[in-house]
Design a protein around this motif. Sequence first.
Motif, short mmCIF file in Angstrom:
data_model
loop_
_atom_site.label_atom_id
_atom_site.label_comp_id
_atom_site.label_asym_id
_atom_site.label_seq_id
_atom_site.Cartn_x
_atom_site.Cartn_y
_atom_site.Cartn_z
N PHE A 9 12.14 -0.82 -17.62
CA PHE A 9 13.37 -1.40 -18.19
C PHE A 9 13.27 -2.93 -18.20
O PHE A 9 13.59 -3.58 -19.21
CB PHE A 9 14.56 -0.93 -17.37
N ILE A 10 12.82 -3.51 -17.11
CA ILE A 10 12.69 -4.97 -17.03
C ILE A 10 11.75 -5.48 -18.12
O ILE A 10 12.05 -6.45 -18.83
CB ILE A 10 12.16 -5.40 -15.65
N SER B 282 10.95 -3.93 -20.92
CA SER B 282 11.51 -3.63 -22.25
C SER B 282 12.54 -4.66 -22.67
O SER B 282 12.72 -4.92 -23.87
CB SER B 282 12.17 -2.24 -22.24
N MET B 283 13.22 -5.27 -21.70
CA MET B 283 14.26 -6.23 -22.04
C MET B 283 13.71 -7.47 -22.74
O MET B 283 14.46 -8.16 -23.45
CB MET B 283 15.04 -6.64 -20.78
N TYR B 284 12.44 -7.75 -22.58
CA TYR B 284 11.83 -8.88 -23.31
C TYR B 284 12.01 -8.69 -24.81
O TYR B 284 12.29 -9.65 -25.55
CB TYR B 284 10.35 -8.97 -22.95
N ASN C 171 5.92 -11.80 -21.02
CA ASN C 171 6.13 -10.51 -20.38
C ASN C 171 5.06 -10.21 -19.34
O ASN C 171 5.32 -9.54 -18.34
CB ASN C 171 6.18 -9.39 -21.43
N SER D 89 25.78 -6.90 -12.16
CA SER D 89 24.91 -5.85 -12.67
C SER D 89 25.05 -4.55 -11.88
O SER D 89 25.03 -4.55 -10.64
CB SER D 89 23.45 -6.31 -12.62
N THR E 147 12.03 5.07 -18.95
CA THR E 147 12.71 3.80 -18.74
C THR E 147 14.21 4.05 -18.69
O THR E 147 14.71 4.92 -19.39
CB THR E 147 12.39 2.77 -19.83
N GLY F 149 18.10 2.46 -19.35
CA GLY F 149 18.70 1.47 -20.24
C GLY F 149 18.48 1.65 -21.72
O GLY F 149 19.14 1.01 -22.53
N HIS G 105 16.25 -8.12 -25.66
CA HIS G 105 17.01 -9.37 -25.71
C HIS G 105 16.78 -10.11 -27.03
O HIS G 105 17.70 -10.71 -27.58
CB HIS G 105 16.62 -10.27 -24.54
N TRP H 54 15.96 -9.12 -15.31
CA TRP H 54 16.39 -8.54 -16.59
C TRP H 54 17.23 -9.53 -17.40
O TRP H 54 17.66 -9.22 -18.50
CB TRP H 54 17.09 -7.21 -16.38
N LYS I 165 6.25 -11.83 -16.35
CA LYS I 165 7.35 -11.08 -15.75
C LYS I 165 6.83 -9.88 -14.97
O LYS I 165 7.39 -9.53 -13.92
CB LYS I 165 8.32 -10.63 -16.84
#
Length: 435
Positions: A333-334, A336-338, A370, A240, A284, A286, A341, A223, A373
């Motif tokens: 969530f991981i 989505s962080m792309y 992504n 975290s 998700t 976060g 961020h 993340w 990822k």
Amino acid sequence: MRIRKAPGGSVPSSGREKRHVNGSKGRRVCLVVPTNRECTATLAEVVAEAEHAESHFDVDVRLLVLDSSDHFRAHAATLAAARDVRHLDERRQRDFLRRVIRRADLAKPDLALDLMLPRGLSYGACTNRAFLIAAALGCESVHRRDSDLYFQTYAGRKVFPIHAELSALGRPAGDVVATENRLDRSRRNLPVALVGASFVGSMSVDIEDIRDHAAYYDLVSLWAADGSTEAEKRALVAESFTGSAPFDGDRCVLSAVDPMRVDMHNISFHGLHERVPLPPATDTIGSDYFLIHVAARAGLPGVLHNRHIVNFHTAERKSDAGFLAYQMRFAKFILSMYYLHFVYQRMTTDDPADIAALVRASTWQPREPNEAKAGLLEAAYRRLGGRFTGVADRIRERRELLLVEARRDMDDFALLIDAWAALTAAARETPVDDV
């Protein structure tokens, strides 16, 4: 905020903290608990928090419970002790939203309703509903708790976060007395937009069982923002989803609050929530932390205090079905962080138009990073073994859908930001209780 320690660890009253006289009420605030599970014990704690607020401050607390669970009657029995409560099931929430959307005269009303009350679980959407209902109730601030918490006890008394929140929220930052003041002088005439704290107890993300596994770093480091150094990733993994020290007397810091230091179990907003909504992403974790990042990046005054809630994990999350569903929310969530961020790194204002433009721009990024990822995510879960192998298999099966949804969620979010001013204005003119 007053920080002198009183007997029992409570904060003593100041001239601004007035008890009610002859039933008179001051500013109106909304204390909200969204829930989709049985939580009678938590609701009893929050009812007591509302009573504490009204006995120590000149406030009118509207307790709001958004209840999507199968335990509505049991919850209602607990809430009967509250002075002023709105306990709304999904039918009543949907009815309210339809009236708000009709009044707002949006071009795509059906889409707006789907974004506000989606079929899937959405932490952002449920909090957005609370924001609009709070506006309808005439509340100037929103104080959010979750259904899997209770409050610390210190020297025989409950440690209620709302005491720290009401001591500072909405006041000019220059008037707030804090243990430590880190706020830029240029921001001290602005009102305090956010007051929050963290938690003690179980990790905020349910991955404590694998903290000692070699693959824990592989999973959690995903993340981090692209381009992070190895040292930055290791620092991120170390802090975290972990909590804070138990309460031992009131302390607070006036600053632009670091999003890593607060939890959405234990947060309050003034003003900001009426300008910018949360991402309505489904399935998700976060998604409900977005406004904390807005406040930080825009340099809005905030207060970080130490009245941390106690976090715990329900038995349902440990069941096979609950475990898989939760881990898939973590996986999304991981991914989505792309996009998030991208927004966080460029955001410098709380202006909704600027934020919507950044959200849209985030979706123009190439998808290949992504996709890579997603492969690393599957590999990390597979390396964990055991029941996590089933998560890896599900990620492989749903890989394309997860990638598409992570991007589409941002498109939906931009549309909701565009509509938010109209929705908030309409909510202020819409009674909650019409049926």
